[in-house]
Scaffold this motif. Structure first.
Motif, mmCIF file in Angstrom:
data_model
loop_
_atom_site.group_PDB
_atom_site.id
_atom_site.type_symbol
_atom_site.label_atom_id
_atom_site.label_comp_id
_atom_site.label_asym_id
_atom_site.label_seq_id
_atom_site.Cartn_x
_atom_site.Cartn_y
_atom_site.Cartn_z
ATOM 1 N N THR A 19 0.847 -1.189 0.000
ATOM 2 C CA THR A 19 0.000 0.000 0.000
ATOM 3 C C THR A 19 0.881 1.237 0.000
ATOM 4 O O THR A 19 2.008 1.228 0.512
ATOM 5 C CB THR A 19 -0.934 0.032 1.219
ATOM 6 N N HIS A 20 0.363 2.296 -0.557
ATOM 7 C CA HIS A 20 1.044 3.582 -0.523
ATOM 8 C C HIS A 20 -0.003 4.672 -0.611
ATOM 9 O O HIS A 20 -1.174 4.419 -0.941
ATOM 10 C CB HIS A 20 2.060 3.702 -1.659
ATOM 11 N N GLY A 21 0.402 5.887 -0.329
ATOM 12 C CA GLY A 21 -0.518 7.007 -0.361
ATOM 13 C C GLY A 21 0.183 8.297 -0.013
ATOM 14 O O GLY A 21 1.422 8.378 -0.021
ATOM 15 N N ALA A 22 -0.606 9.290 0.281
ATOM 16 C CA ALA A 22 -0.072 10.610 0.604
ATOM 17 C C ALA A 22 -0.854 11.205 1.751
ATOM 18 O O ALA A 22 -2.069 10.984 1.872
ATOM 19 C CB ALA A 22 -0.138 11.523 -0.613
ATOM 20 N N VAL A 23 -0.148 11.959 2.604
ATOM 21 C CA VAL A 23 -0.765 12.692 3.709
ATOM 22 C C VAL A 23 -0.636 14.179 3.403
ATOM 23 O O VAL A 23 0.462 14.679 3.130
ATOM 24 C CB VAL A 23 -0.103 12.349 5.050
ATOM 25 N N ILE A 24 -1.762 14.884 3.463
ATOM 26 C CA ILE A 24 -1.802 16.314 3.162
ATOM 27 C C ILE A 24 -2.302 17.043 4.396
ATOM 28 O O ILE A 24 -3.391 16.744 4.900
ATOM 29 C CB ILE A 24 -2.720 16.601 1.960
ATOM 30 N N LEU A 25 -1.507 18.001 4.896
ATOM 31 C CA LEU A 25 -1.894 18.835 6.039
ATOM 32 C C LEU A 25 -2.250 20.223 5.547
ATOM 33 O O LEU A 25 -1.501 20.831 4.772
ATOM 34 C CB LEU A 25 -0.753 18.922 7.054
ATOM 35 N N ILE A 26 -3.387 20.734 5.982
ATOM 36 C CA ILE A 26 -3.846 22.101 5.658
ATOM 37 C C ILE A 26 -3.998 22.853 6.966
ATOM 38 O O ILE A 26 -4.778 22.441 7.837
ATOM 39 C CB ILE A 26 -5.190 22.075 4.892
ATOM 40 N N VAL A 62 2.717 18.361 2.103
ATOM 41 C CA VAL A 62 2.427 17.055 1.503
ATOM 42 C C VAL A 62 3.627 16.137 1.704
ATOM 43 O O VAL A 62 4.780 16.567 1.535
ATOM 44 C CB VAL A 62 2.112 17.182 0.003
ATOM 45 N N THR A 63 3.326 14.863 2.055
ATOM 46 C CA THR A 63 4.356 13.832 2.102
ATOM 47 C C THR A 63 3.751 12.519 1.660
ATOM 48 O O THR A 63 2.519 12.326 1.726
ATOM 49 C CB THR A 63 4.946 13.701 3.507
ATOM 50 N N ARG A 107 3.998 5.862 11.572
ATOM 51 C CA ARG A 107 2.986 6.915 11.519
ATOM 52 C C ARG A 107 3.522 8.238 12.045
ATOM 53 O O ARG A 107 3.278 9.307 11.451
ATOM 54 C CB ARG A 107 1.754 6.484 12.320
ATOM 55 N N GLY A 108 4.242 8.211 13.173
ATOM 56 C CA GLY A 108 4.756 9.455 13.732
ATOM 57 C C GLY A 108 5.703 10.170 12.793
ATOM 58 O O GLY A 108 5.672 11.403 12.660
ATOM 59 N N ARG A 109 6.558 9.405 12.105
ATOM 60 C CA ARG A 109 7.492 10.008 11.168
ATOM 61 C C ARG A 109 6.755 10.630 9.980
ATOM 62 O O ARG A 109 7.127 11.701 9.474
ATOM 63 C CB ARG A 109 8.498 8.969 10.687
ATOM 64 N N ILE A 110 5.699 9.970 9.512
ATOM 65 C CA ILE A 110 4.932 10.505 8.386
ATOM 66 C C ILE A 110 4.315 11.857 8.752
ATOM 67 O O ILE A 110 4.386 12.818 7.969
ATOM 68 C CB ILE A 110 3.843 9.495 7.972
ATOM 69 N N MET A 111 3.736 11.957 9.934
ATOM 70 C CA MET A 111 3.132 13.213 10.347
ATOM 71 C C MET A 111 4.199 14.291 10.554
ATOM 72 O O MET A 111 3.960 15.486 10.281
ATOM 73 C CB MET A 111 2.315 13.007 11.623
ATOM 74 N N ASP A 112 5.372 13.903 11.033
ATOM 75 C CA ASP A 112 6.466 14.880 11.173
ATOM 76 C C ASP A 112 6.896 15.405 9.811
ATOM 77 O O ASP A 112 7.166 16.612 9.642
ATOM 78 C CB ASP A 112 7.661 14.254 11.890
ATOM 79 N N GLU A 113 6.978 14.512 8.829
ATOM 80 C CA GLU A 113 7.345 14.947 7.480
ATOM 81 C C GLU A 113 6.306 15.906 6.912
ATOM 82 O O GLU A 113 6.649 16.925 6.280
ATOM 83 C CB GLU A 113 7.491 13.720 6.576
#
Length: 643
Positions: free
Chosen positions: A255-262, A352-353, A361-367
Motif C-alpha cells: 500500500t502507498h498514499g499521501a498525507v496532506i496537512l492544511i 504534503v508527504t 505513523r509518527g514520522r509521516i506526520m512529522d514529514e
C-alpha cells in the motif's frame, strides 16, 4: 425452548366440542341398546314364566295332562318357543320341537324351570330372543332418528357460531405467527376484530415501544460512534480516526498514499478578535471545500486534525495525481476570503508527504508538518512537497490501467483467491471469501486494494463483477466444494440496470441448493449512500436464497439502520478497526456499538484482518460471531482450494 402450536385455537375448541357431542351420542346409543336388550330379556322371562305356570297347572290335573299334546304346541309356537322338554327323574314325558328355521342356534334363549305343583318334574325350553328378527323401521325409530338429526344440526350450527365468535382470536394468533416469522413491522397494528381486545392492544403497545427502543438504540449507537470518531463542527473525521486509518494503511502490505496537512494561519487571533462564531464559520467553509474535492477519490479520509488544521489521507494515488489534487485544493482555498486579521494572500498553507507500507505513523506526520512549515516560510498561500529519498511514483495512468484491465478481461478474467471466515462457537467455516487478483505486464500479482480504484475510475466495475460472479457460480456448480462462497460485488455495478438484469437471469438459472451457498458482499459506505436504490436489489438477492454481507463496516461513520432495513446476514468489520484492537480502546468502543446495533436482528458480526492471538482474544471477549485473517488461514488460490 417453547414452540408455537401448530393447531389453531378455534380448531382445538371445535374438535373438543365435536368429540364431546359424539361421545355423548355414542354413550346414549350404547345405553339405549343395552336397555332395550334388558327389557326384551325381562319381557321374555316374564312371558315364559306364565307359560311354565300354565303347563304346571295342567300337569297337576289328570285330564289336563291328557289334552296337553293338543293345545300346547299352538301356545309354544305363538310364544316363539323352538324346543320344549317336560321330564322327571324317570325320563322325558313330553317333548316338542318347532319347525322354525334358526340360522344361529347360539342366540336361542335357554332355561330350565322346576315345577312347583309337580315336584320332581322340570321343563327345559329354548326360545327365540325378542327383536332378533326385527329390522330398522323408519316409523318405529323415527323419534330416535329425528333426535339424532336435531343433535347433528345443532352441532353444525354451534360449530359455525363458535368459529364466528373466535374469529378475532384467530386473527390475533395469525398476527402472532407473522411476528414470530420476523414480520414485525408489517404487523405492528392489529385488526379491530382481534380478540381478546386487551391482548391485541397490549401487543400493539409493546411493538410500538420496541420500535421506539430500537430507533433510540440506533441513534445512541450512532451518537457514540459520531462523538468518538467525528468532529462535531465539520462532520469530518477527528484525529483519533485519522491516526487509526493511517496506522492501518502503513501496516498493510503493498500500500502507498499521501498525507496532506492544511493549516489556517493566525486562527487564534481570529478567534480572539472576531469570536467563536466567525472562526467556526471559516472552519466550516474550509471543511466544505475539502469535502467536495475528495469525492472523486474513493477510500479517502478527511480529518480535522487540530482546531485550525485539516489532514487528508489519499490512498493508492500516484505522485502525479497527488500533485494535481494539491494544486486544485490550493486554488479552491484561494477563492475563500477570510475575515481580518487573516491576510487574504497568506492565511492557508499545505504540506504534503508520501507514505507506504512499513513507514512509521509518527514520522509521516512529522514529514507532513515539516513540509507545511516550509510552505509557511514562502509568505503566501502555497503548498510544499516533502523531499524523500524514495518517492512512491506510480506512473500508471487511466489509459494504462484500461489497457491492462482489457488484457485481463480478454484472457478470462481476474485470478481468484480465497480466505475462510471462521465461526467462534464451533470453529466451522462460515464461508470462503473470494478475493480477486490480477497480473500486470511483468507478471507481478496486484491485489484488489490497488486496482479496484482504477476499475471504478475507468468504468469497468460491472465488467469485473460479471466475470467474478460467473467464476463463483461455476465453482459452486461444477466443483465438489461443500463450504459456501462469498463474492464481492460493487455497488456501482448494482446501480446499472443492465448488470442487475444479467445477475437476476443468471441466478434464476441456478439451482436453489447452489444459491443457498452463495453470499454477496457490499461495501457499507456505498450501500448506505445508495440505500434507496439498493433495497430492491437486496430484496431480490435474499428472495432467491442468497445471503447478504456488508463489508468494510466502520470505514465510514454511518447509521446502522440498514442492518434491519435490508435484512443483512453478516456484517464484516473494516480491517482498520481490527488492527491492534487490543491497544485501541476507541476501536473496541466502536465494535461494541456495532454489536449492539446487530443485537435485535439476525445479522452476525465478523472481524476481518485478524493477524495475531491478542487481537482475536479481545474480539472474542467483545462477542463477535467469527473472524477472518492470516491468523486463521492465508489467502490461497482457488485451484488449491478446490483440490
Amino acid at each position: 425452548m417453547r414452540k408455537a402450536s401448530g393447531m389453531k385455537l378455534t380448531n382445538r375448541l371445535v374438535a373438543f366440542v365435536t368429540l364431546i357431542v359424539i361421545s355423548a351420542i355414542f354413550v346414549i346409543f350404547i345405553g339405549g341398546a343395552i336397555s332395550f336388550r334388558k327389557l326384551g330379556q325381562d319381557y321374555l322371562t316374564h312371558y315364559l314364566d306364565g307359560v311354565v305356570e300354565v303347563i304346571d297347572q295342567e300337569l297337576a290335573d289328570p285330564q289336563g295332562a291328557q289334552s296337553l299334546s293338543r293345545w300346547l304346541p299352538k301356545l309354544l309356537k305363538a310364544s316363539n318357543v323352538v324346543e320344549l322338554e317336560v321330564g322327571s327323574p324317570a325320563g322325558v314325558i313330553y317333548s316338542f320341537k318347532g319347525l322354525q328355521k334358526v340360522n344361529d342356534p347360539t342366540v336361542l334363549h335357554r332355561n330350565r324351570y322346576p315345577l312347583s305343583h309337580n315336584p320332581g318334574f322340570y321343563i327345559e325350553l329354548k326360545s327365540i330372543p325378542p327383536y332378533t328378527e326385527f329390522t330398522y323401521s323408519l316409523g318405529a325409530m323415527s323419534s330416535i332418528s329425528i333426535a339424532i338429526m336435531i343433535i347433528i344440526m345443532g352441532l353444525v350450527w354451534g360449530m359455525n357460531w363458535l368459529r364466528q365468535q373466535l374469529h378475532g382470536s384467530e386473527l390475533l394468533e395469525q398476527r402472532g405467527r407473522l411476528i414470530l416469522a420476523g414480520k414485525v413491522d408489517d404487523n405492528a397494528v392489529g385488526d379491530e376484530m382481534e380478540w381478546p381486545a386487551t391482548a391485541s392492544l397490549a401487543l400493539d403497545q409493546m411493538i410500538a415501544e420496541l420500535k421506539d427502543a430500537r430507533q433510540e438504540r440506533s441513534r445512541f449507537d450512532t451518537f457514540i460512534r459520531t462523538h468518538t470518531f467525528l468532529d462535531q463542527l465539520t462532520g469530518a473525521a477527528n484525529r483519533v480516526l485519522f491516526d487509526s486509518r493511517l496506522q492501518s494503511m502503513v501496516q498493510d502490505q503493498e500500500t502507498h498514499g499521501a498525507v496532506i496537512l492544511i493549516r489556517i494561519a493566525d486562527w487564534d487571533e481570529l478567534l480572539a478578535e472576531k469570536g467563536k462564531d466567525v472562526a467556526d464559520e471559516l472552519i466550516q467553509d474550509v471543511g466544505m471545500v475539502l469535502s467536495n474535492l475528495i469525492q472523486r477519490y474513493p477510500d479517502t479520509v478527511l480529518s480535522r486534525y487540530f482546531d485550525a488544521e485539516f489532514a487528508i489521507l489519499l490512498s493508492q494515488q500516484p505522485v502525479k495525481e497527488v500533485k494535481l489534487f494539491t494544486g486544485m485544493l490550493m486554488k479552491a482555498l484561494d477563492r475563500l476570503v477570510p475575515s481580518s486579521p487573516l491576510q487574504p494572500d497568506n492565511w492557508c498553507h499545505i504540506g504534503v508527504t508520501f507514505c507506504a507500507s512499513g513507514d512509521r505513523r509518527g514520522r509521516i506526520m512529522d514529514e507532513a508538518d515539516m513540509a507545511l512549515r516550509s510552505a509557511q516560510l514562502q509568505g503566501t498561500n502555497s503548498w510544499y512537497l516533502f523531499k524523500k529519498e524514495q518517492q512512491y511514483e506510480d506512473a500508471r495512468g487511466s489509459v494504462r490501467w484500461r489497457t491492462l484491465l482489457d488484457a485481463v478481461f480478454n484472457s478470462g478474467g481476474p485470478l481468484l483467491y480465497q480466505q475462510p471466515s471462521i465461526a467462534l462457537d464451533d470453529q466451522t467455516v462460515i464461508h470462503h471469501e473470494l478475493l480477486a487478483r490480477i497480473k500486470d505486464e511483468n507478471g507481478v500479482l496486484i491485489k484488489a486494494s490497488r486496482f479496484l480504484t482504477a476499475v471504478e475510475q475507468v468504468g469497468f466495475s460491472a465488467r469485473m463483477d460479471r466475470l467474478v460472479v460467473t467464476q463463483a457460480l461455476e465453482l459452486l456448480k461444477h466443483h465438489p466444494v461443500d463450504e459456501p462462497l462469498s463474492v464481492n460485488v460493487s455497488v456501482e455495478a448494482l446501480l446499472e440496470k443492465q448488470f442487475v438484469r444479467w445477475l437476476r437471469d443468471e441466478l434464476l438459472q441456478t439451482p436453489r441448493t447452489v444459491l443457498n451457498r452463495l453470499s454477496f458482499e457490499l461495501a457499507e459506505g456505498a450501500l448506505v449512500k445508495h440505500l434507496d436504490a439498493m433495497r430492491p436489489v437486496a430484496r431480490m438477492l435474499v428472495g432467491l436464497g442468497c445471503k447478504l454481507v456488508v463489508d468494510q463496516a466502520g470505514r465510514t461513520i454511518v447509521s446502522t439502520h440498514y442492518i434491519k432495513d435490508i435484512k443483512v446476514d453478516y456484517v464484516k468489520l473494516h480491517r482498520g478497526l481490527v488492527r491492534e484492537i487490543n491497544q485501541r480502546q476507541e476501536n473496541q468502543l466502536f465494535v461494541r456499538s456495532m454489536l449492539g446495533a446487530c443485537a435485535d436482528s439476525k445479522a452476525q458480526v465478523i472481524a476481518v484482518g485478524i493477524e495475531n492471538e491478542k487481537e482475536w482474544r479481545v474480539l472474542k471477549q467483545l462477542g463477535v460471531h467469527g473472524g477472518q485473517g492470516r491468523y486463521f488461514a492465508s489467502e490461497l488460490p482457488v485451484k488449491n482450494f478446490v483440490k
